[in-house]
Scaffold this active site. Structure first.
Site, PDB file in Angstrom:
ATOM      1  CG  HIS A  12       3.899  -1.387   2.485  1.00  0.00           C
ATOM      2  ND1 HIS A  12       2.759  -2.042   2.111  1.00  0.00           N
ATOM      3  CD2 HIS A  12       4.063  -1.651   3.807  1.00  0.00           C
ATOM      4  CE1 HIS A  12       2.254  -2.686   3.154  1.00  0.00           C
ATOM      5  NE2 HIS A  12       3.028  -2.460   4.199  1.00  0.00           N
TER       6      HIS A  12
ATOM      7  CB  CYS B 245      -0.640  -6.605  19.381  1.00  0.00           C
ATOM      8  SG  CYS B 245      -1.348  -6.047  17.805  1.00  0.00           S
TER       9      CYS B 245
ATOM     10  CG  HIS C 118      -2.524  -2.879  14.754  1.00  0.00           C
ATOM     11  ND1 HIS C 118      -1.259  -3.091  15.256  1.00  0.00           N
ATOM     12  CD2 HIS C 118      -2.398  -2.797  13.412  1.00  0.00           C
ATOM     13  CE1 HIS C 118      -0.401  -3.161  14.248  1.00  0.00           C
ATOM     14  NE2 HIS C 118      -1.061  -2.986  13.126  1.00  0.00           N
TER      15      HIS C 118
ATOM     16  CB  CYS D 293       2.457  -5.127  17.005  1.00  0.00           C
ATOM     17  SG  CYS D 293       1.575  -3.589  17.090  1.00  0.00           S
TER      18      CYS D 293
ATOM     19  CG  HIS E 137      -0.429  -0.043   2.537  1.00  0.00           C
ATOM     20  ND1 HIS E 137       0.463   0.899   2.985  1.00  0.00           N
ATOM     21  CD2 HIS E 137      -0.624  -0.898   3.580  1.00  0.00           C
ATOM     22  CE1 HIS E 137       0.778   0.651   4.240  1.00  0.00           C
ATOM     23  NE2 HIS E 137       0.143  -0.450   4.617  1.00  0.00           N
TER      24      HIS E 137
ATOM     25  CE  LYS F  49       1.732   2.130  10.423  1.00  0.00           C
ATOM     26  NZ  LYS F  49       1.929   0.745  10.808  1.00  0.00           N
TER      27      LYS F  49
ATOM     28  CE  LYS G 165      -6.257  -8.095   4.388  1.00  0.00           C
ATOM     29  NZ  LYS G 165      -5.951  -9.480   4.694  1.00  0.00           N
TER      30      LYS G 165
ATOM     31  CB  CYS H  74      -2.807  -3.324  20.068  1.00  0.00           C
ATOM     32  SG  CYS H  74      -1.558  -2.596  19.000  1.00  0.00           S
TER      33      CYS H  74
END
Ligand code: MSP
Length: 501
Positions: A21, A126, A146, A129, A18, A294, A297, A143
């Site tokens: 990255h 998590c 996330h 992570c 994505h 952030k 997915k 977490c």
């Protein structure tokens, strides 16, 4: 030739690449190209992180084996990087044999040094992570990264005795000031170490998808221990000692702010344990957020970089990513922001400059480029642009480097508006003015190589120059006055056709 090696993080292959990255990888590519332009012997490494629970779960959900799953996703990363003109020298997959051999060697070295021991651990984990958290680190029981529930995990595992390394790490950082940038990240790391370090588990019993612990094949290596090792396994560790000696320590690791502890605490401690020199530099980037969040997915706000290059061209997209966010800070991706920056900086400034210079040369100079003047008012501006962009690239500031490059573009447009050569009759003065503008474009083309390699080459050819623009070495290539008169200048199609929202 000075050596310059750099790495991106290796990306989890639980889903396709994505924008987040692509962001880190494009920044790395621009630095790699900048250093090649300066004549350095560059090694640019990227790759994929393919073991661990997160990947195992993604493979289970897809109903295939983890190996088949990673074999299907890893090429999507390599293909995306090809389409984004990422000039990596090596792409490592952690499922490759060379990596597995190197990880086994690193584990063995830390074990023999007495830094790996058996212990029982119970913690809050998590999966997204692939990391443990303490109760205090959780936010509302979730977490903090996330925002989703963690799992309680208890196992007898092999532990890396990180707690023994606090003083050695602090000593090392004290002797290497400035090795983590931005500097507030260094403070973050050292204050974290000063609070005391906890040992961390480096193996998993309940998981099969990983690299077996050499002396206890019932357990597989924790994915972060495995992943961090890519930086050495890719350059010879455990495979080719001579190559490793030549290629290590790495000049710079580019990392996101979410993976600082792994890279700036775990990783140098693991290396110290194995008797290997730590990296020379860590350049920490922020996140490219989408709608203030952030991209992931899990959150569902994923932007595919390949959709954007269809609309804006590879270089339009690369330019936006590099110029819109100061590396280190968070950026916010918006489609409107992309359109507006593309139109203002690329269509209206660079594109317009190239087009108007070619038009005037065609109309008033028979289409043939003229020589620049040694005492041109643009020469000092060009010198400053080169100095400022050099300083910025060398300190991991692509946005500042491009701003400096654009100062020459703005000045050249203003210079033309001031002289209005399109209204003048052919004359020696007009030839000088156009020679100055062509020389400014020549320098701009070279300075654009790291960010926009295709555009740099097109520009180079349009002003009548032969060969590969990226083969011209700084600093000599960008000193004022080298544009050779007598070459055909071409207008061509607009470099950056304007976009509407
Ligand atoms: N596999 C680990 C890294 C191991 S390196 C030895 C990992 N992978 S990741 O795919 O989740 O993220 C890799 C890097 O991409 C991280 O530095 C992360 O900060 C960065 N990004 C992921 N999403 C991002 C954004 N939305 N914006 C910018 N960078 C982001 O962590």
């Amino acid at each position: 030739m000075p050596r310059f090696s750099l790495t991106t993080p290796i990306y989890y292959v639980n889903a396709r690449p994505h924008l987040g990255h692509a962001y880190t990888t494009i920044v790395g590519d621009a630095f790699a190209r900048w250093h090649r332009l300066n004549g350095d012997d560059v090694h640019f490494l990227t790759g994929t992180d393919e073991h661990g629970l997160k990947i195992q779960q993604a493979a289970d959900a897809a109903g295939v084996s983890p190996q088949a799953f990673t074999d299907s996703i890893a090429p999507l990363f390599a293909d995306a990087w090809t389409r984004l003109d990422i000039s990596y020298d090596d792409f490592i997959r952690t499922t490759e044999e060379r990596h597995k051999r190197g990880v086994a060697r690193l584990l063995q070295a830390c074990y023999e040094a007495g830094d790996i021991e058996l212990d029982t651990y119970s913690g809050l984990y998590c999966v997204a992570c692939e990391a443990y958290f303490t109760e205090e680190e959780l936010e509302g029981g979730n977490c903090p990264v996330h925002k989703r529930p963690v799992e309680r995990v208890e196992e007898e595992n092999w532990f890396f005795r990180l707690s023994r390394f606090a003083d050695r790490l602090l000593d090392w950082y004290a002797k290497h000031p400035g090795c983590i940038t931005p500097s507030y990240r260094m403070n973050e790391v050292t204050s974290f170490i000063k609070q005391g370090l906890r040992d961390f588990s480096i193996s998993r019993k309940s998981l099969a998808w990983g690299i077996p612990i050499p002396w206890d094949p019932e357990q597989v290596t924790y994915v972060w221990f495995d992943a961090l090792a890519n930086y050495i396994t890719a350059v010879g560790y455990g495979n080719d000692d001579g190559a490793f000696v030549r290629n290590w320590p790495v000049s710079v690791h580019l990392i996101g702010k979410d993976i600082i502890r792994f890279h700036c605490i775990y990783w140098p401690a693991m290396l110290m344990s194995a008797g290997i020199e730590p990296p020379q530099h860590w350049a920490v980037g922020g996140w490219l957020l989408v709608g203030g969040e952030k991209m992931s997915k899990t959150t569902g706000n994923v932007v595919d970089p390949l959709d954007l290059i269809d609309d804006f061209g590879v270089d339009g997209f690369r330019y936006y990513v590099l110029s819109d966010t100061q590396y280190g800070n968070d950026g916010d991706f918006t489609y409107e922001g992309l359109v507006s920056r593309y139109n203002s900086d690329l269509a209206n400034n660079l594109g317009n400059l190239a087009a108007r210079v070619a038009t005037v040369v065609q109309k008033k100079c028979n289409g043939v480029g003229t020589a620049p003047r040694a005492d041109s008012p643009l020469s000092d501006i060009a010198r400053q642009a080169v100095a400022d962009s050099t300083a910025a690239w060398n300190s991991f500031q692509p946005a500042k480097a491009l701003e400096a490059t654009w100062s020459l573009i703005h000045a050249t447009n203003a210079f033309l508006e001031n002289h209005e050569p399109w209204k003048a009759e052919p004359s020696a003065e007009l030839n000088g003015i156009m020679g100055d503008a062509l020389e400014a474009l020549r320098i701009v083309a070279i300075l654009c190589v790291p960010a926009m390699p295709r555009t740099a080459q097109i520009l180079w050819q349009r002003i009548g120059l032969d060969g590969d623009v990226s083969a011209h070495r700084l600093p000599n290539s960008v000193s004022w006055g080298q544009y050779p008169a007598g070459h055909g200048v071409e207008k061509g199609n607009p470099l950056f056709p304007r976009k509407s929202l």
